[in-house]
Design a protein around this motif. Structure first.
Motif, PDB file in Angstrom:
ATOM      1  N   ASP A  60      -2.579   5.031  -8.447  1.00 18.11           N
ATOM      2  CA  ASP A  60      -3.908   4.457  -8.242  1.00 18.11           C
ATOM      3  C   ASP A  60      -4.355   4.880  -6.847  1.00 18.11           C
ATOM      4  O   ASP A  60      -3.771   5.796  -6.265  1.00 18.11           O
ATOM      5  CB  ASP A  60      -3.901   2.925  -8.425  1.00 18.11           C
ATOM      6  N   ASP A  61      -5.363   4.207  -6.289  1.00 21.64           N
ATOM      7  CA  ASP A  61      -5.857   4.641  -4.983  1.00 21.64           C
ATOM      8  C   ASP A  61      -4.926   4.273  -3.837  1.00 21.64           C
ATOM      9  O   ASP A  61      -5.120   4.691  -2.700  1.00 21.64           O
ATOM     10  CB  ASP A  61      -7.270   4.112  -4.721  1.00 21.64           C
ATOM     11  N   GLY A  62      -3.909   3.461  -4.117  1.00 23.18           N
ATOM     12  CA  GLY A  62      -2.887   3.165  -3.124  1.00 23.18           C
ATOM     13  C   GLY A  62      -3.200   2.044  -2.168  1.00 23.18           C
ATOM     14  O   GLY A  62      -2.371   1.748  -1.298  1.00 23.18           O
ATOM     15  N   GLU A  63      -4.345   1.365  -2.309  1.00 23.58           N
ATOM     16  CA  GLU A  63      -4.671   0.325  -1.336  1.00 23.58           C
ATOM     17  C   GLU A  63      -5.446  -0.860  -1.899  1.00 23.58           C
ATOM     18  O   GLU A  63      -5.474  -1.917  -1.282  1.00 23.58           O
ATOM     19  CB  GLU A  63      -5.463   0.924  -0.178  1.00 23.58           C
ATOM     20  N   TYR A  71       9.626  12.027   1.070  1.00 24.55           N
ATOM     21  CA  TYR A  71       8.217  12.272   0.818  1.00 24.55           C
ATOM     22  C   TYR A  71       7.998  13.024  -0.495  1.00 24.55           C
ATOM     23  O   TYR A  71       6.979  12.825  -1.159  1.00 24.55           O
ATOM     24  CB  TYR A  71       7.586  13.014   1.991  1.00 24.55           C
ATOM     25  N   SER A  72       8.941  13.871  -0.873  1.00 24.26           N
ATOM     26  CA  SER A  72       8.804  14.533  -2.175  1.00 24.26           C
ATOM     27  C   SER A  72       8.947  13.523  -3.307  1.00 24.26           C
ATOM     28  O   SER A  72       8.385  13.695  -4.389  1.00 24.26           O
ATOM     29  CB  SER A  72       9.845  15.649  -2.322  1.00 24.26           C
ATOM     30  N   LEU A  73       9.678  12.441  -3.041  1.00 23.53           N
ATOM     31  CA  LEU A  73       9.911  11.399  -4.044  1.00 23.53           C
ATOM     32  C   LEU A  73       8.865  10.287  -4.007  1.00 23.53           C
ATOM     33  O   LEU A  73       9.003   9.283  -4.721  1.00 23.53           O
ATOM     34  CB  LEU A  73      11.299  10.784  -3.844  1.00 23.53           C
ATOM     35  N   LEU A  74       7.836  10.420  -3.209  1.00 22.56           N
ATOM     36  CA  LEU A  74       6.845   9.346  -3.083  1.00 22.56           C
ATOM     37  C   LEU A  74       6.269   8.880  -4.418  1.00 22.56           C
ATOM     38  O   LEU A  74       6.117   7.666  -4.633  1.00 22.56           O
ATOM     39  CB  LEU A  74       5.723   9.777  -2.138  1.00 22.56           C
ATOM     40  N   PRO A  75       5.931   9.776  -5.348  1.00 23.72           N
ATOM     41  CA  PRO A  75       5.434   9.277  -6.644  1.00 23.72           C
ATOM     42  C   PRO A  75       6.453   8.401  -7.362  1.00 23.72           C
ATOM     43  O   PRO A  75       6.085   7.423  -8.033  1.00 23.72           O
ATOM     44  CB  PRO A  75       5.144  10.560  -7.427  1.00 23.72           C
ATOM     45  N   TYR A  95       2.695  16.081   6.096  1.00 22.63           N
ATOM     46  CA  TYR A  95       3.058  15.397   7.337  1.00 22.63           C
ATOM     47  C   TYR A  95       2.820  13.891   7.239  1.00 22.63           C
ATOM     48  O   TYR A  95       3.566  13.094   7.799  1.00 22.63           O
ATOM     49  CB  TYR A  95       2.269  15.966   8.520  1.00 22.63           C
ATOM     50  N   THR A  96       1.780  13.489   6.540  1.00 23.58           N
ATOM     51  CA  THR A  96       1.489  12.074   6.329  1.00 23.58           C
ATOM     52  C   THR A  96       1.428  11.783   4.835  1.00 23.58           C
ATOM     53  O   THR A  96       1.416  12.704   4.010  1.00 23.58           O
ATOM     54  CB  THR A  96       0.138  11.684   6.963  1.00 23.58           C
ATOM     55  N   ILE A  97       1.354  10.503   4.504  1.00 20.93           N
ATOM     56  CA  ILE A  97       1.205  10.119   3.101  1.00 20.93           C
ATOM     57  C   ILE A  97      -0.107  10.672   2.550  1.00 20.93           C
ATOM     58  O   ILE A  97      -0.171  11.160   1.417  1.00 20.93           O
ATOM     59  CB  ILE A  97       1.260   8.588   2.947  1.00 20.93           C
ATOM     60  N   HIS A  98      -1.139  10.598   3.344  1.00 21.12           N
ATOM     61  CA  HIS A  98      -2.444  11.133   2.930  1.00 21.12           C
ATOM     62  C   HIS A  98      -2.333  12.607   2.589  1.00 21.12           C
ATOM     63  O   HIS A  98      -2.843  13.069   1.559  1.00 21.12           O
ATOM     64  CB  HIS A  98      -3.463  10.914   4.053  1.00 21.12           C
ATOM     65  N   PRO A 123       0.833  -1.213   0.000  1.00 21.11           N
ATOM     66  CA  PRO A 123       0.000   0.000   0.000  1.00 21.11           C
ATOM     67  C   PRO A 123       0.862   1.255   0.000  1.00 21.11           C
ATOM     68  O   PRO A 123       2.004   1.249   0.473  1.00 21.11           O
ATOM     69  CB  PRO A 123      -0.797  -0.124   1.300  1.00 21.11           C
ATOM     70  N   TYR A 124       0.311   2.322  -0.528  1.00 24.08           N
ATOM     71  CA  TYR A 124       1.054   3.579  -0.659  1.00 24.08           C
ATOM     72  C   TYR A 124       1.573   4.053   0.696  1.00 24.08           C
ATOM     73  O   TYR A 124       2.715   4.511   0.816  1.00 24.08           O
ATOM     74  CB  TYR A 124       0.130   4.644  -1.279  1.00 24.08           C
TER      75      TYR A 124
END
Length: 961
Positions: free
Chosen positions: A872-875, A727-731, A843-846, A309-310
């Motif tokens: 996608d929706d991540g989950e 976190y900036s690199l999450l995508p 602060y969070t992934i969301h 999951p994301y």
């Protein structure tokens, strides 16, 4: 969590010869969750004693199977529609380590253009364990008929004695050859030898703490073992697969022995010797010819990695020692206070009622307050993951209040491992005497799922952490069979003592603090030395009388102490020590001896199914300790109980790269170290290194000083910096997760994989690539402010840009560059030719996923770059809406083309283009001229939100300059 080696050495002077039994230790029974540890009786010391062994690789007098065995001859053979079948006859009986099989069947199958299978098994399989397909994926031929002219691999053989060779069809190169060495095939010992080229590069064969390359002299024991990250010892997982990368021919191939048997592999200057203690020969050869192709070919066959999951990509915090729900809540609040992003809070065994699975302590973690805590973090889009151990507590039948429904329901449905006589196998783990779920039993999945489902009604967890599933037991044999009426009992060692060890360099970087604790450290070191000395003497004394060279019942079938002793990393090398014994019996009659390496694998699979039942179509999040080939389908892995010292920080890199090979790309280690005390310098450096690992968690041992990133100001700032980058690199990371899930390619990549023609990189394991675009160069030693790194092809075929300054670097290919790296800074470079999708961190992934996107375009020396993005929706397990975006930059133009139906409504904020030769006269976006800035060959375009109100990639766009 485990005992240290010194503990087991201290008891190596005594032994037992099969199941441990004896008179119960008299003590007062108690089952109250409030009973203090000191008030409980302890598992008896004698219950931990195993037979002192001398591993054959350390025994100069041990029989050499290679020189004594005579091998087999081919007596009959015929070609098949996709290969060859033959009968092999034993030339001369030798019975070196067990009894030789007289007749064998050989089957060679060309399964695809790049995969070949060599399968050898006894003609009579009456007493032979063959790993069934329903347990572990068995690669199959792609068609009933095979066109041999397309094969990358060729099988050839000699008849008398039988030997075989695997060749690369295009060049005739020998990839695997047993020529000159006899095949040894006994009931408890199988041996194959293959030649290797001089100066070979072998990687894989895990799990162990070791450099990335398996150099000559390496002994790789493949036996799941609860040992806390000893260097070069076998630890939790078993992966019988290696990669042979050859620089002379610039080709790579892989070899997989599909077996659950205990194994040992010896790497020599020009040979590899591979041994197994049971089973059959089931070898798979993968032709590559590149490392990445070999990994992808292998992982496709054992099972592609599950899609995490994301939210799993966020920062995770844990420790053994969060003793109350109030303390756990305070940790979450303190992260927020210091503005350090926290995605997931974890619980070690502290939350349990008397260390029993599927329970919570009613006093320290009362249900009402626990629920309130979980509701709060879930409202803040944070997550919670608790630990679950493999062992199940056995209640005391003499104490009416000591009831445990999880055991009762499991026992009534016959879900636990047995002794050979059919009685319950009862070992000992954290809660006391315990039984062990048998995941071979038909009823176990239903019981396991119900246990999780009932528990979830009280504790709404978001994932599960599986521990102690090698499967570990603190005593040898079924020590609780006559003693479980003492339950609850304390483990046979001190739990929670305060470590006095500190990282290398601590005495210089923390002089004042060091002087205040110096006497304590010195006393501890003297105690350890004394223990080691006495245990060494004791072992030597016992060896003369306890069959340490393992001649007991040679050739007859000794299960607990097989005639060939592997190099099992425990104090006395006994494979029953700190493990469920080999003669424990599964519901289908299978002995643990044959399937020990599968325990964590089967438990992980059952847990995955249970979580899917609880939350259908939500991707289960599981981190497991014991793994096998294919475990990555269901779980990620953490590196086990490492030490808070610099060398274990370094070893995390080759360990991560190896698990990429094994098809478990979602990997991380206990940041800042588990055992011992960390300090601000080590924790600062490690926090930044781990921020680039797929799984990013801080965790340490009970009794050690706290090491949350807010404990030290230096670490706080380092964490904010590197988590901000992550976190900036999450995508980008999520795109790599999806790529791993669909292709098997690792997320972290060795330099030698990226530049396979450069021999100088063969053992480079102090740097790594994230995907193909980022290269990380961490500081791995104390008291320095620079670090050296190599940048392959730089100035010739490649260009690298500093992440922080965005400037092209004047590096030289083949040169060890010195990089500035003051505390709090980790060198990070972008490789030219790549486009990185970014998103403003929250602060969070969301929170992060709601923010605008941006792009970094790093042009190569020809002005070209490409990249991709997956969303996608991540989950969801069954993904119905997804978005794929391709980026290409060439000829002073950047194009974005998307396809898919997932709505990514966040706008595009800016685009940064690195390596632009000169300032452009104008820049257009979607055909409109827009403002830009230009400095140091970097083009920056901002304020694109108004042009992308429907979403950054809702329509194709073109940027020109």
């Amino acid at each position: 969590m485990q005992l240290k080696r010194a503990f087991f050495q201290a008891f190596a002077w005594s032994s037992l010869f099969d199941l441990v039994s004896g008179a119960p230790v008299s003590s007062k029974n108690s089952s109250s969750s409030q009973t203090s540890a000191s008030a409980l009786p302890s598992v008896a010391d004698w219950a931990t004693w195993g037979v002192a062994q001398v591993p054959n690789v350390l025994n100069a007098t041990a029989a050499d199977a290679n020189s004594l065995a005579k091998g087999y001859r081919v007596v009959k053979s015929h070609y098949t529609q996709n290969g060859l079948e033959a009968k092999l006859k034993l030339i001369n009986e030798t019975n070196i380590y067990g009894y030789d099989f007289d007749s064998l069947t050989l089957k060679v199958e060309y399964q695809s253009d790049n995969r070949l299978n060599v399968h050898i098994e006894p003609t009579d399989l009456s007493d032979v364990y063959v790993l069934p397909e329903h347990l572990a994926f068995k690669p199959k031929a792609e068609s009933e008929f095979y066109s041999f002219s397309n094969a990358d691999l060729v099988f050839t053989y000699e008849k008398d004695p039988f030997t075989f060779t695997i060749l690369r069809a295009s060049s005739g190169e020998e990839l695997f050859s047993t020529a000159g060495n006899p095949l040894v095939f006994s009931n408890q010992f199988i041996q194959l030898n293959t030649s290797l080229p001089l100066n070979h590069t072998i990687t894989g064969l895990g799990e162990s703490i070791h450099g990335f390359v398996q150099e000559p002299g390496s002994v790789k024991t493949l036996f799941a073992n609860d040992a806390g990250d000893p260097i070069d010892g076998n630890i939790y997982g078993t992966h019988p697969f290696y990669i042979d990368q050859r620089y002379d021919t610039n080709t790579t191939h892989g070899v997989y022995w599909r077996t659950s048997a205990a194994q040992e592999v010896i790497i020599e200057e020009e040979a590899l010797t591979w041994r197994a203690l049971s089973g059959v020969v089931d070898l798979y050869f993968f032709s590559g010819p590149t490392v990445k192709e070999v990994i992808s070919q292998y992982v496709h066959e054992i099972g592609l990695p599950g899609f995490q999951p994301y939210w799993s990509l966020g920062y995770h915090q844990c420790r053994w020692g969060y003793s109350t729900i109030q303390e756990l809540d305070e940790v979450v609040k303190t992260f927020k206070k210091f503005e350090i992003p926290l995605e997931t809070i974890w619980s070690d065994i502290d939350y349990m009622d008397s260390y029993k699975d599927f329970t919570t302590d009613p006093h320290r973690y009362p249900a009402k307050e626990f629920k309130k805590f979980l509701d709060t973090i879930h409202d803040d889009h944070q997550h919670y993951v608790p630990i679950v151990d493999a062992a199940i507590y056995v209640p005391n039948p003499n104490n009416a209040s000591d009831n445990y429904t999880v055991f009762e329901s499991g026992n009534s449905s016959e879900t636990f491992l047995r002794n050979p006589d059919g009685s319950l196998y009862i070992g000992a783990v954290w809660p006391g005497y315990t039984v062990f779920p048998d995941f071979f039993a038909n009823s176990t999945q239903e019981w396991w799922t119900e246990s999780f489902a009932e528990w979830y009604k009280t504790i709404e967890f978001d994932g599960i952490w599986l521990d102690m599933n090698e499967v570990s037991s603190f005593c040898v044999g079924s020590c609780g069979s006559e003693n479980y009426t003492q339950n609850p009992v304390h483990p046979p060692f001190v739990v929670g003592s305060s470590p006095t060890s500190y990282p290398e360099g601590f005495s210089k970087s923390n002089k004042t603090e060091y002087h205040s604790i110096e006497s304590s450290i010195s006393a501890s070191s003297a105690s350890v030395a004394k223990t080691a000395s006495s245990s060494s003497t004791a072992t030597s004394t016992s060896s003369a009388t306890l069959d340490s060279k393992n001649t007991l019942e040679t050739g007859v079938g000794n299960i607990n102490y097989p005639p060939y002793a592997i190099y099992n990393w425990q104090g006395n090398y006994d494979i029953a020590t700190h493990d469920v014994s080999p003669n424990a019996t599964h519901a289908d009659g299978t002995l643990e001896y044959d399937v020990h390496n599968l325990y964590g694998y089967t438990q992980t699979n059952a847990t995955y199914n249970a979580l899917l039942e609880i939350q259908p179509n939500k991707r289960p999040f599981i981190i497991t300790r014991s793994t096998f080939a294919g475990s990555g389908q269901w779980a990620g892995h953490w590196g086990g109980d490492n030490n808070a010292d610099w060398q274990w920080m370094y070893f995390s890199i080759p360990q991560a790269l190896s698990f990429g090979i094994f098809g478990i790309p979602f990997f991380g280690v206990d940041t800042c170290g588990f055992n011992g005390n960390s300090d601000s310098e080590l924790c600062s450096r490690w926090t930044q290194l781990s921020s680039f690992f797929p799984f990013y968690r801080n965790h340490n041992v009970l009794g050690a000083i706290s090491q949350e990133p807010y404990v030290w100001s230096d670490v706080t700032e380092a964490a904010k910096t590197s988590i901000g980058i992550r976190y900036s690199l999450l995508p980008y990371y999520y795109t790599l997760l999806q790529e791993a899930h669909t292709t098997g390619l690792p997320i972290l990549r060795a330099l030698s994989w990226q530049f396979p023609e450069d021999r100088s990189l063969r053992a480079a394991d102090r740097q790594f690539f994230v995907g193909d675009a980022l290269i990380v160069t961490p500081v791995l030693e104390p008291l320095v402010d620079t670090v050296k790194g190599v940048f392959p092809g730089s100035g010739e075929t490649e260009v690298y840009y500093d992440w922080y300054t965005q400037e092209a670097q004047d590096f030289e290919a083949g040169f060890n560059e010195t990089l500035d790296a003051p505390l709090g800074h980790i060198p990070l470079h972008v490789r030219g030719g790549h486009i990185l999708p970014l998103q403003e961190p929250g602060y969070t992934i969301h929170d992060s996923r709601k923010n605008p996107f941006s792009l970094i375009v790093a042009l190569d020396l020809d002005g070209y770059a490409s990249g991709k993005l997956y969303l996608d929706d991540g989950e969801s397990v069954n993904i119905t809406e997804s978005l794929y975006v391709d980026f290409i930059a060439e000829g002073h133009s950047l194009t974005s083309a998307a396809y898919g139906n997932f709505n990514a409504s966040q706008p595009l904020a800016n685009i940064t283009i690195l390596g632009v030769d000169s300032k452009p006269s104008n820049v257009t976006f979607l055909g409109e001229e827009i403002d830009f800035s230009f400095a140091n060959n970097t083009l920056l375009v901002t304020d694109l939100e108004d042009y992308t109100t429907g979403g950054a990639f809702a329509e194709e766009f073109v940027l020109t300059w």
